[in-house]
Design an enzyme around this catalytic site. Sequence first.
Site, PDB file in Angstrom:
ATOM      1  N   SER A  89      36.891  34.229  44.302  1.00  0.00           N
ATOM      2  CA  SER A  89      35.424  34.030  44.057  1.00  0.00           C
ATOM      3  C   SER A  89      34.870  34.781  43.150  1.00  0.00           C
ATOM      4  O   SER A  89      35.273  36.108  43.135  1.00  0.00           O
ATOM      5  CB  SER A  89      34.581  34.048  45.331  1.00  0.00           C
ATOM      6  OG  SER A  89      34.935  33.410  46.503  1.00  0.00           O
ATOM      7  N   ASN A 132      31.361  40.047  39.451  1.00  0.00           N
ATOM      8  CA  ASN A 132      32.618  40.470  40.283  1.00  0.00           C
ATOM      9  C   ASN A 132      33.615  39.533  40.547  1.00  0.00           C
ATOM     10  O   ASN A 132      33.321  38.493  40.659  1.00  0.00           O
ATOM     11  CB  ASN A 132      32.145  41.257  41.557  1.00  0.00           C
ATOM     12  CG  ASN A 132      33.346  42.038  42.255  1.00  0.00           C
ATOM     13  OD1 ASN A 132      34.235  42.468  41.645  1.00  0.00           O
ATOM     14  ND2 ASN A 132      33.317  41.711  43.556  1.00  0.00           N
ATOM     15  N   ASP A 187      30.006  42.046  47.875  1.00  0.00           N
ATOM     16  CA  ASP A 187      30.552  40.864  47.809  1.00  0.00           C
ATOM     17  C   ASP A 187      29.379  39.666  48.253  1.00  0.00           C
ATOM     18  O   ASP A 187      29.865  39.025  48.997  1.00  0.00           O
ATOM     19  CB  ASP A 187      31.616  40.868  48.635  1.00  0.00           C
ATOM     20  CG  ASP A 187      32.902  41.833  48.295  1.00  0.00           C
ATOM     21  OD1 ASP A 187      32.836  41.974  47.157  1.00  0.00           O
ATOM     22  OD2 ASP A 187      33.230  42.245  49.236  1.00  0.00           O
ATOM     23  N   HIS A 233      36.562  38.627  43.717  1.00  0.00           N
ATOM     24  CA  HIS A 233      36.751  38.974  44.848  1.00  0.00           C
ATOM     25  C   HIS A 233      37.893  37.949  45.390  1.00  0.00           C
ATOM     26  O   HIS A 233      37.840  36.736  45.213  1.00  0.00           O
ATOM     27  CB  HIS A 233      35.707  38.811  45.984  1.00  0.00           C
ATOM     28  CG  HIS A 233      35.921  39.267  47.427  1.00  0.00           C
ATOM     29  ND1 HIS A 233      36.076  40.764  47.613  1.00  0.00           N
ATOM     30  CD2 HIS A 233      36.352  38.576  48.552  1.00  0.00           C
ATOM     31  CE1 HIS A 233      36.482  40.755  49.066  1.00  0.00           C
ATOM     32  NE2 HIS A 233      36.641  39.542  49.469  1.00  0.00           N
TER      33      HIS A 233
HETATM   34  C1  GRF Z   1      41.727  42.066  42.595  1.00  0.00           C
HETATM   35  O1  GRF Z   1      42.322  41.344  43.382  1.00  0.00           O
HETATM   36  C2  GRF Z   1      40.314  41.622  42.645  1.00  0.00           C
HETATM   37  O2  GRF Z   1      40.178  40.463  43.118  1.00  0.00           O
HETATM   38  C3  GRF Z   1      39.892  42.863  43.523  1.00  0.00           C
HETATM   39  O3  GRF Z   1      40.621  43.868  43.136  1.00  0.00           O
HETATM   40  C4  GRF Z   1      42.006  43.314  42.542  1.00  0.00           C
HETATM   41  C5  GRF Z   1      41.810  44.136  41.245  1.00  0.00           C
HETATM   42  O4  GRF Z   1      43.285  43.850  40.801  1.00  0.00           O
HETATM   43  N1  GRF Z   1      38.382  43.108  43.417  1.00  0.00           N
HETATM   44  P1  GRF Z   1      43.450  44.265  39.122  1.00  0.00           P
HETATM   45  O5  GRF Z   1      43.213  45.772  39.113  1.00  0.00           O
HETATM   46  O6  GRF Z   1      42.539  43.514  38.345  1.00  0.00           O
HETATM   47  O7  GRF Z   1      44.909  43.879  38.978  1.00  0.00           O
END
Ligand code: GRF
Length: 192
Positions: free
Chosen positions: A138, A104, A147, A106
Amino acid sequence: MPDVKRAAVLVSGGGSNLGAILEAQKSGVLKHVRVELVISSRAGVMALERASKAGVPSLVVEKGAEAPLLQALSDHRIDLILLAGYMRKLTPALIDRFRHRILNIHPALLPKYGGAGFYGHFVHEAVIRAGEKESGCSVHVVDEEFDHGPVLAQARIPVLPQDTPETLAARVLIEEHKLYPKTIEEYSQHHD
Ligand code: GRF
């Protein structure tokens, strides 16, 4: 896992990280992973358009519909799951089945500003409110807690005095697009 892992990217919205992963595949930054499937928790999102433009099969999985999700992962012989803005919690059964094979990204420097409620603009609002001097993103391995799994890589940027949650989110996102594909490539090379 085989030499070139078959990945599913799970999305819920814009999919800019999905876009960065597909781009990295094209440019050769991502050599040991191929996106074979995109799964969205929402219909009509931009991420699905990106998948279709790239010729990657996609499907929308409704809330609570675990069986079609597992079926799709098995039909497409998926080795690796990449969460990219996926707004739904994975079930323990799925996490267990893909143990160490779910990543993932974050938008904060974990373990700070992670966990339930820290998503989207809430993360950046909290960072600014706390007066943090730096933030970032991260990439971590997913386990049963939000997370929480081991952090594989982080990118840091300064929080500027004039930053709003929107400007900070935009600058963090630029880092996400570089960090995620690079980390996916490294991880998939070093983990079976
Ligand atoms: C990103 O900021 C990611 O870190 C978080 O959700 C957002 C997704 O953005 N988990 P996208 O859909 O990839 O533009």
